[in-house]
Design an enzyme around this catalytic site. Structure first.
Site, PDB file in Angstrom:
ATOM      1  N   ASP A 241     -37.546 -19.210 131.285  1.00 14.91           N
ATOM      2  CA  ASP A 241     -37.873 -17.746 131.362  1.00 14.91           C
ATOM      3  C   ASP A 241     -39.198 -17.378 131.085  1.00 14.91           C
ATOM      4  O   ASP A 241     -39.997 -16.911 131.772  1.00 14.91           O
ATOM      5  CB  ASP A 241     -36.835 -17.146 130.334  1.00 14.91           C
TER       6      ASP A 241
ATOM      7  N   ARG B  44     -38.782 -13.914 113.552  1.00 11.48           N
ATOM      8  CA  ARG B  44     -39.400 -13.037 114.533  1.00 11.48           C
ATOM      9  C   ARG B  44     -40.897 -12.258 113.787  1.00 11.48           C
ATOM     10  O   ARG B  44     -41.950 -12.506 114.522  1.00 11.48           O
ATOM     11  CB  ARG B  44     -38.605 -11.986 115.319  1.00 11.48           C
TER      12      ARG B  44
ATOM     13  N   ASP C 109     -34.222  -9.080 119.557  1.00 11.05           N
ATOM     14  CA  ASP C 109     -35.793  -9.816 119.373  1.00 11.05           C
ATOM     15  C   ASP C 109     -36.743  -8.955 120.168  1.00 11.05           C
ATOM     16  O   ASP C 109     -37.821  -8.912 119.788  1.00 11.05           O
ATOM     17  CB  ASP C 109     -35.835 -11.001 120.011  1.00 11.05           C
TER      18      ASP C 109
ATOM     19  N   SER D 145     -26.637 -19.947 125.096  1.00 13.97           N
ATOM     20  CA  SER D 145     -27.870 -20.029 124.814  1.00 13.97           C
ATOM     21  C   SER D 145     -27.976 -20.515 123.238  1.00 13.97           C
ATOM     22  O   SER D 145     -27.268 -20.142 122.413  1.00 13.97           O
ATOM     23  CB  SER D 145     -28.860 -18.616 124.879  1.00 13.97           C
TER      24      SER D 145
END
Length: 392
Positions: free
Chosen positions: A17, A96, A125, A181
């Protein structure tokens, strides 16, 4: 190629990605600076740098933020006994804002007016990255490709991404993609999406890490990985550890072999190894995302689970009853704020300060055992104890 639009700093993972996003941003006329954060994941960073440069990044930053991740983000969560919806120890949620802080720092250093990320429009996120960036640098502009019609209409699925990668010489995995994932950092590993989106699906045994330690968490409670390992037919005997400190963990000693760890990062990595081989910290949950949908996640948080139980025990031993009631309410609010991306907000900063103030007398030593996925408290002692043995 479009006319130059300036410099954008991309939070780059090296995967399909963000590799496609890097090339796409260049197509749109941006000069791309790639930033890859080392927060304890299993990654070939040299290869990631090489790949980003080959794809046209004008510069690549690989920043090791693992120590500050433990000391400045995980430790406050341990102090808070932070749990989202009673079970989730916030592994991704804590990472994050740590990553985003460095993203903004690099943008300032490079004079970039833009930052970008590869988070989708369905998850948490995107919110965590963007709220952090705007809080730390209100003048920055965030480019979120997966929310831009010109991007997601062009790439409605993985097949289109793969075709784009092939066309532009972007290396793609030669092995079949796992049907889920995975996101990994020092605090945890998470698995979601793909076949796991069906909440009835039982996860595959190769998905999780683990196996069976007595540890002592000792000192000032100012207070690896090899987590994976299916179902061991004959698990090792329990390990015992001693650990302790005030405010955050400062020392862990394996009672079986006398091994001691004291530096924050070293201590945390060691507890991951110890707890990981026993399968500690595995949960399979459905949670409420900030954006208003439920999602299914499978998490492994070995060291975080040990420290949660150890800190909870020494806190109950040393903290005034009424203070603890108030602190529990603050912890609940703290957990919601962190999960929803508000780490860098004034309200979260205020709550962290209050929680830290509550920890001034939380000091002591906890002895615990880790075995077959469980953490067992065996005993505790503290110079700040409010327990009156004579009265009892």
């Amino acid at each position: 190629m479009a006319a130059s639009k300036g410099t954008v700093v991309l939070a780059y993972s090296g995967g399909l990605d963000t590799s496609c996003i890097l090339v796409w941003l260049k197509e749109q006329g941006y000069e791309v600076v790639a930033y890859l954060a080392n927060i304890g994941q299993n990654e070939d960073f040299a290869e990631a740098r090489k790949k980003a440069l080959a794809l046209g990044a004008k510069k690549v930053y690989i920043e090791d933020v693992s120590r500050e991740f433990v000391e400045e983000f995980i430790w406050p969560a341990v102090q808070a006994n932070a749990l989202y919806e009673d079970r989730y120890l916030l592994g991704t949620s804590l990472a994050r804002p740590c990553i985003a802080r460095k993203l903004v720092e690099i943008a300032r250093k490079e004079g970039a007016r833009f930052v970008s990320h590869g988070a989708t429009g369905k998850g948490n996120d995107q919110v965590r990255f963007e709220l952090s960036c705007y809080a730390l640098c209100p003048g920055i502009k965030v480019i979120a490709p997966w929310r831009l019609p010109e991007f997601y209409r062009r790439f409605p699925g993985r097949r289109e991404l793969m075709d784009y990668a092939e066309k532009h010489g972007i290396p793609v995995p030669v092995t079949p993609k796992a049907p889920w994932s995975m996101d990994e950092n020092l605090m945890h590993i998470s698995y979601e999406a793909g076949i796991l989106e069906n909440p009835k699906v039982i996860h595959h045994p190769r998905l999780l890490r683990g196996g069976p330690c007595v540890c002592s968490l000792i000192g000032n409670f100012t207070a690896g990985r090899v987590w994976r390992g299916g179902q061991a037919p004959a698990p090792p005997p329990p390990d015992r550890c001693d650990g302790g400190g005030h405010r955050v963990p400062v020392k862990v000693t394996n009672a079986k072999d006398g091994v001691t760890r004291q530096a924050a990062l070293e201590l945390f990595v060691y507890l991951n190894e110890i707890a990981g081989k026993h399968g500690v910290g595995r949960i399979d949950i459905v949670e409420n995302r900030f954006i208003g949908m439920k999602s299914r996640g499978i998490y492994e948080t070995p060291a975080g689970t040990i420290l949660y139980h150890a800190h909870l025990d020494i806190e109950a031993f040393t903290m005034d009853r009424e203070v603890r009631k108030i602190k529990q309410g603050l912890a609940l609010k703290f957990s919601e704020l962190v999960y929803n991306g508000f780490w860098h907000s004034p309200e979260c900063e205020f709550i962290r300060h209050c929680i830290s103030r509550s920890q001034e007398l939380v000091e002591g030593k906890v002895r615990l055992s880790v075995f077959k996925g469980q953490v067992y408290i065996l005993g505790r002692e503290s110079p700040q104890s409010l327990y009156n043995e004579e009265l009892v």
